[in-house]
Design an enzyme around this catalytic site. Structure first.
Site, short mmCIF file in Angstrom:
data_model
loop_
_atom_site.label_atom_id
_atom_site.label_comp_id
_atom_site.label_asym_id
_atom_site.label_seq_id
_atom_site.Cartn_x
_atom_site.Cartn_y
_atom_site.Cartn_z
N SER A 48 0.65 -1.29 -0.12
CA SER A 48 -0.01 0.17 0.13
C SER A 48 1.06 1.28 0.13
O SER A 48 1.80 1.53 1.10
CB SER A 48 -0.76 0.05 1.18
OG SER A 48 -1.53 1.24 1.30
N HIS A 71 -1.12 -1.38 -4.23
CA HIS A 71 -2.42 -1.19 -3.38
C HIS A 71 -2.68 0.45 -3.32
O HIS A 71 -1.77 1.08 -2.64
CB HIS A 71 -2.39 -1.63 -2.27
CG HIS A 71 -3.65 -1.64 -1.48
ND1 HIS A 71 -4.71 -2.45 -1.62
CD2 HIS A 71 -4.09 -0.85 -0.63
CE1 HIS A 71 -5.97 -2.08 -1.09
NE2 HIS A 71 -5.48 -1.12 -0.09
N ASP A 73 -4.81 3.32 -2.05
CA ASP A 73 -5.76 3.96 -1.02
C ASP A 73 -6.43 5.12 -1.17
O ASP A 73 -5.75 6.16 -1.14
CB ASP A 73 -5.31 3.66 0.42
CG ASP A 73 -5.10 2.28 0.87
OD1 ASP A 73 -6.02 1.31 0.95
OD2 ASP A 73 -3.81 1.93 1.35
N MET A 75 -8.97 7.67 -0.17
CA MET A 75 -9.62 8.18 1.37
C MET A 75 -10.26 9.58 1.01
O MET A 75 -9.59 10.45 0.52
CB MET A 75 -8.74 8.08 2.34
CG MET A 75 -7.92 6.91 2.43
SD MET A 75 -7.25 6.21 4.08
CE MET A 75 -6.38 7.56 4.42
N HIS A 104 -8.36 0.64 -3.83
CA HIS A 104 -9.20 0.54 -2.78
C HIS A 104 -9.98 1.83 -2.41
O HIS A 104 -9.49 2.68 -1.92
CB HIS A 104 -8.34 -0.10 -1.45
CG HIS A 104 -9.13 -0.13 0.05
ND1 HIS A 104 -8.74 -0.21 1.11
CD2 HIS A 104 -10.79 -0.31 0.16
CE1 HIS A 104 -9.50 -0.54 2.05
NE2 HIS A 104 -10.58 -0.48 1.23
N MET A 106 -12.01 3.95 -0.12
CA MET A 106 -12.85 4.11 0.91
C MET A 106 -13.30 5.36 0.81
O MET A 106 -13.17 6.64 1.58
CB MET A 106 -11.57 4.37 2.18
CG MET A 106 -11.05 2.88 2.42
SD MET A 106 -9.44 2.80 3.31
CE MET A 106 -8.44 3.10 2.02
N MET A 175 -11.34 -6.40 5.72
CA MET A 175 -10.53 -5.47 6.34
C MET A 175 -10.14 -6.21 7.69
O MET A 175 -10.92 -6.60 8.34
CB MET A 175 -11.27 -4.22 6.49
CG MET A 175 -11.75 -3.36 5.31
SD MET A 175 -10.07 -2.82 4.49
CE MET A 175 -9.15 -1.90 5.74
N GLY A 180 -8.72 3.41 7.27
CA GLY A 180 -8.45 4.62 7.42
C GLY A 180 -6.81 5.27 7.63
O GLY A 180 -6.57 6.49 7.48
N GLY A 182 -2.85 3.63 8.11
CA GLY A 182 -1.76 2.69 8.05
C GLY A 182 -1.12 2.64 9.29
O GLY A 182 -1.25 3.36 10.34
N GLY A 183 -0.34 1.52 9.57
CA GLY A 183 0.18 1.14 10.79
C GLY A 183 -0.57 0.55 11.99
O GLY A 183 -0.13 0.84 13.24
N ASP A 213 -6.32 -6.38 4.44
CA ASP A 213 -5.72 -5.44 4.43
C ASP A 213 -5.90 -4.70 5.96
O ASP A 213 -6.65 -4.68 6.50
CB ASP A 213 -6.56 -4.33 3.37
CG ASP A 213 -6.15 -2.92 3.31
OD1 ASP A 213 -4.74 -2.60 3.63
OD2 ASP A 213 -6.79 -2.26 2.42
N GLY A 214 -4.33 -4.45 6.41
CA GLY A 214 -4.55 -4.00 7.73
C GLY A 214 -3.54 -4.61 8.42
O GLY A 214 -4.11 -5.92 8.77
N GLY A 215 -2.27 -4.29 9.08
CA GLY A 215 -1.75 -5.01 10.18
C GLY A 215 -0.93 -6.25 9.45
O GLY A 215 -0.79 -7.01 10.39
C1 DX5 Z 1 -6.10 1.73 5.69
C2 DX5 Z 1 -5.56 0.94 4.18
C3 DX5 Z 1 -4.68 0.09 4.28
C4 DX5 Z 1 -3.42 0.53 4.92
C5 DX5 Z 1 -2.49 -0.69 5.32
O1 DX5 Z 1 -7.15 1.51 6.18
O2 DX5 Z 1 -6.90 0.70 3.55
O3 DX5 Z 1 -4.35 -0.27 3.15
O4 DX5 Z 1 -2.52 1.48 4.09
O5 DX5 Z 1 -1.54 -0.35 5.92
P1 DX5 Z 1 -0.77 -1.13 7.02
O6 DX5 Z 1 -0.38 -2.32 6.27
O7 DX5 Z 1 0.38 -0.34 7.69
O8 DX5 Z 1 -1.79 -1.75 8.12
ZN ZN Z 2 -6.45 -0.45 1.64
#
Ligand code: DX5
Ligand code: ZN
Length: 263
Positions: A48, A71, A73, A75, A104, A106, A175, A180, A182-183, A213-215
């Site tokens: 991402s 990826h 994102d 937002m 993606h 959002m 998800m 919303g 990263g990290g 997606d996420g963590g």
């Molecule tokens: C946040 C995005 C994710 C995000 C993932 O909601 O949709 O794609 O960038 O970031 P990590 O892998 O750091 O959780």
């Molecule tokens: Zn994403």
């Protein structure tokens, strides 16, 4: 290379973008059936770029050229609190790389915004079921543009929202954090949810690719792959490592190890 087309719905026969160019088309002969089953164990990694350094986006994109997807994102500051980037940036990113782009959305209004991402060259477009007004029409619109259609589900959303969609979606994005940022940390309840989505698909004789997606990091990659995920998004898991190719390889290896431990 990782490809999704073998898992796509049988009625989809016209494929032209790089992500499915060399893949076998859907068919019901026995050897192709076996081939498709073997390919079900393929793992794709989609870094991402939300976690990339925007001041040197070109270099950052270049550093992930071994990825299966980029990826992207989107937002809108409404569906999720922050703003990121939109279709003009997608157009620029398309000029920087041959790696297919996994968009993606959002956003609150995917019905209205999906067209501009298709026009900008998205290869997969995923929208949230919580935000869509006419989900089937969006999927048809994506397919008409020869792209793959993904449906995303927040951690708090029931899998039964997918009941009428698993037959026509190419990707189900589970998800594994609230969207919303990263990290964030992977939500441990996600593995059961992935398994439940897989079971729902099985009941419908549908075979969309499950994306997460996420963590996602080297620990959680194994868990989600074992549960049934095949396309893994990783933001900080890739961009915090100076050697991106190595990070992508390690995530893939960790996921494969998880698969090999599958009961
Ligand atoms: C946040 C995005 C994710 C995000 C993932 O909601 O949709 O794609 O960038 O970031 P990590 O892998 O750091 O959780
Ligand atoms: Zn994403």
């Amino acid at each position: 290379p990782f490809t999704l087309s073998y898992m796509s719905t049988p009625q989809l026969t016209v494929r032209s973008t790089p992500c499915w160019g060399e893949a076998p088309m859907w068919s019901s002969t026995e050897s192709e059936q076996e081939n498709r089953e073997a390919m079900l164990d393929h793992i794709g990694i989609a870094p991402s770029i939300l976690s990339a350094d925007m001041a040197k986006l070109g270099e950052e994109i270049d550093s992930i050229k071994t990825a299966d997807y980029v990826h992207f994102d989107v937002m809108d500051g409404e569906f999720v609190p922050q703003l990121s980037f939109g279709h003009p940036v997608l157009k620029a990113v398309k000029k920087m790389t041959d790696v297919p782009i996994d968009v993606h959305l959002m956003v609150e209004n995917p019905d209205e915004t999906v067209a501009s991402y298709l026009e900008a060259g998205a290869n997969i477009v995923t929208f949230h079921v919580e935000a869509a007004t006419h989900a089937h029409r969006i999927i048809q619109q994506i397919h008409t543009a020869q792209a793959l259609a993904g449906v995303a589900l927040n951690p708090g959303t029931s899998i039964y929202e997918l009941d009428s969609l698993v037959d026509c979606a190419d990707v189900i994005l589970v998800m594994t954090v609230d969207p919303g940022f990263g990290g964030q940390s992977y939500l441990p309840s996600s593995a059961d949810k992935i398994k439940a989505v897989r079971e729902l698909c099985r009941k419908h004789h549908a075979n969309p690719t499950i994306e997460v997606d996420g963590g996602i990091n080297n620990d959680t990659a194994a868990t989600v792959a074992r549960a049934g995920a095949r396309l893994l998004v990783a933001g900080s898991g890739v961009f915090k490592c100076p050697d991106r190719a190595k990070a992508i390889r390690q995530l893939k290896d960790a996921a494969r190890l998880g698969l090999s431990e599958q009961a």
